[in-house]
Write a protein that holds these residues in place. Sequence first.
Motif, mmCIF file in Angstrom:
data_model
loop_
_atom_site.group_PDB
_atom_site.id
_atom_site.type_symbol
_atom_site.label_atom_id
_atom_site.label_comp_id
_atom_site.label_asym_id
_atom_site.label_seq_id
_atom_site.Cartn_x
_atom_site.Cartn_y
_atom_site.Cartn_z
ATOM 1 N N ASN A 72 0.800 -1.228 0.000
ATOM 2 C CA ASN A 72 0.000 0.000 0.000
ATOM 3 C C ASN A 72 0.833 1.278 0.000
ATOM 4 O O ASN A 72 0.385 2.303 -0.505
ATOM 5 C CB ASN A 72 -0.938 0.021 1.206
ATOM 6 C CG ASN A 72 -2.019 -1.039 1.140
ATOM 7 O OD1 ASN A 72 -2.002 -1.898 0.261
ATOM 8 N ND2 ASN A 72 -2.955 -0.995 2.064
ATOM 9 N N SER A 78 -5.802 6.961 -1.342
ATOM 10 C CA SER A 78 -5.812 6.659 0.085
ATOM 11 C C SER A 78 -7.151 5.988 0.380
ATOM 12 O O SER A 78 -7.524 5.013 -0.263
ATOM 13 C CB SER A 78 -5.609 7.941 0.896
ATOM 14 O OG SER A 78 -5.697 7.719 2.278
ATOM 15 N N SER A 79 -7.903 6.511 1.310
ATOM 16 C CA SER A 79 -9.196 5.987 1.718
ATOM 17 C C SER A 79 -9.734 6.970 2.735
ATOM 18 O O SER A 79 -8.966 7.736 3.328
ATOM 19 C CB SER A 79 -9.036 4.607 2.359
ATOM 20 O OG SER A 79 -10.197 4.235 3.078
ATOM 21 N N GLY A 107 -7.890 6.830 5.646
ATOM 22 C CA GLY A 107 -6.627 7.539 5.711
ATOM 23 C C GLY A 107 -6.820 8.971 6.163
ATOM 24 O O GLY A 107 -5.874 9.776 6.155
ATOM 25 N N TYR A 140 -4.182 -1.058 8.276
ATOM 26 C CA TYR A 140 -4.659 -0.546 6.987
ATOM 27 C C TYR A 140 -4.799 0.976 7.051
ATOM 28 O O TYR A 140 -4.351 1.690 6.144
ATOM 29 C CB TYR A 140 -5.996 -1.184 6.620
ATOM 30 C CG TYR A 140 -6.619 -0.619 5.367
ATOM 31 C CD1 TYR A 140 -6.125 -0.961 4.114
ATOM 32 C CD2 TYR A 140 -7.694 0.271 5.428
ATOM 33 C CE1 TYR A 140 -6.688 -0.447 2.955
ATOM 34 C CE2 TYR A 140 -8.258 0.793 4.280
ATOM 35 C CZ TYR A 140 -7.751 0.433 3.044
ATOM 36 O OH TYR A 140 -8.299 0.958 1.895
ATOM 37 N N ASN A 141 -5.430 1.474 8.132
ATOM 38 C CA ASN A 141 -5.542 2.928 8.304
ATOM 39 C C ASN A 141 -4.170 3.584 8.236
ATOM 40 O O ASN A 141 -3.987 4.623 7.581
ATOM 41 C CB ASN A 141 -6.156 3.265 9.673
ATOM 42 C CG ASN A 141 -7.603 2.842 9.812
ATOM 43 O OD1 ASN A 141 -8.230 2.396 8.860
ATOM 44 N ND2 ASN A 141 -8.135 2.957 11.015
ATOM 45 N N THR A 158 -1.460 2.621 6.748
ATOM 46 C CA THR A 158 -0.924 2.686 5.379
ATOM 47 C C THR A 158 -1.572 3.811 4.597
ATOM 48 O O THR A 158 -0.903 4.502 3.819
ATOM 49 C CB THR A 158 -1.131 1.356 4.622
ATOM 50 O OG1 THR A 158 -2.523 1.129 4.347
ATOM 51 C CG2 THR A 158 -0.551 0.184 5.383
ATOM 52 N N LYS A 159 -2.860 4.014 4.814
ATOM 53 C CA LYS A 159 -3.566 5.040 4.052
ATOM 54 C C LYS A 159 -3.291 6.447 4.584
ATOM 55 O O LYS A 159 -3.281 7.427 3.822
ATOM 56 C CB LYS A 159 -5.070 4.736 4.038
ATOM 57 C CG LYS A 159 -5.411 3.461 3.260
ATOM 58 C CD LYS A 159 -4.888 3.528 1.823
ATOM 59 C CE LYS A 159 -5.308 2.364 0.973
ATOM 60 N NZ LYS A 159 -4.835 2.472 -0.431
ATOM 61 N N VAL A 205 -0.056 7.258 2.918
ATOM 62 C CA VAL A 205 -0.269 7.731 1.540
ATOM 63 C C VAL A 205 -0.638 9.211 1.543
ATOM 64 O O VAL A 205 -0.107 10.002 0.754
ATOM 65 C CB VAL A 205 -1.365 6.896 0.843
ATOM 66 C CG1 VAL A 205 -1.767 7.541 -0.489
ATOM 67 C CG2 VAL A 205 -0.885 5.466 0.605
ATOM 68 N N TYR A 222 -9.607 10.086 -1.417
ATOM 69 C CA TYR A 222 -10.151 9.388 -0.257
ATOM 70 C C TYR A 222 -11.512 8.775 -0.619
ATOM 71 O O TYR A 222 -12.548 9.378 -0.378
ATOM 72 C CB TYR A 222 -10.371 10.351 0.905
ATOM 73 C CG TYR A 222 -9.192 11.189 1.346
ATOM 74 C CD1 TYR A 222 -8.350 10.766 2.368
ATOM 75 C CD2 TYR A 222 -8.964 12.449 0.797
ATOM 76 C CE1 TYR A 222 -7.303 11.561 2.812
ATOM 77 C CE2 TYR A 222 -7.917 13.249 1.231
ATOM 78 C CZ TYR A 222 -7.093 12.801 2.233
ATOM 79 O OH TYR A 222 -6.063 13.592 2.675
#
Length: 281
Positions: free
Chosen positions: A109, A136-137, A140, A151-152, A154-155, A158, A180
Amino acid sequence: MDSKKVWLVTGSSKGLGLALVKKLLQNGYSVAATSRNADALKKEVGYNGSEFLPLEMELTNNADVAKGVATIISTFGGIDVVVNNAGYGQLGTLEELTDAEARENFDVNVFGSLNVIRNVMPHYRRKKAGAFFNVSSIAGFLGTFPGWGIYNATKFAVAGFTEALSAEVKSMGITATIVYPGYFKTNFLLQGSLRGAANPIADYTEARELEVIHEQQIIGNQPGDPDKAAEAFIKAAEGESLPLHLFLGSDSFNMANAKIQAVQAYLAQYETLSKSTDYSS
């Protein structure tokens, strides 16, 4: 619309990446797309024209990324827009996940996108133009999802390196945008795009409850339309000025607004304490 732009989209075999590649080709763009299986990607996209270049690229291998970028430039004459979309979701609380599980999620990621940026930037610098869209997301930007901590992270990473990148390349005519997405009706929540912890711990009630919510309520009911997301990417890339922050989906937009309001409330409530650490004048 400039139909001659060349796009590079990573993680294109499914989800938002696949929808974007299809939409780009429909609109006359040249597209290089990466996947772990180029033949499967070509079949999924269903396009045999010369404007489409499916590539097998190991994003965590810098040398392989460099080779792929060189192939794209030699095939299409350049790259104009990069969408760093490849990645996967890793479930598990911080205690549950092993060091190997956490590092692998970061490798794909985060470091995969950095390899792409590192190898595209010399080309962008030479022509003093180019755009990055780093996916991202909403996770993120808002991190309070129990069981999604790695996971958060990693985002959030980013988002963090994209903000820095935008400042580093501003004088060169290059842009960087953090995207996002909220929940889109893709296979992201299905097996293959989402991994669970190898050693779950029953005590983590909140994490297990959120997993059940995703499995029983969210899958199949995501509000986001992948085709409309693809259109949003194209519209943003063709704009006169590109945003640093781009929230996709009403759920993402609303969650971002809620966090901003919460942070503003904390700033107001703890203003005196925050400022109390300065040297006295």
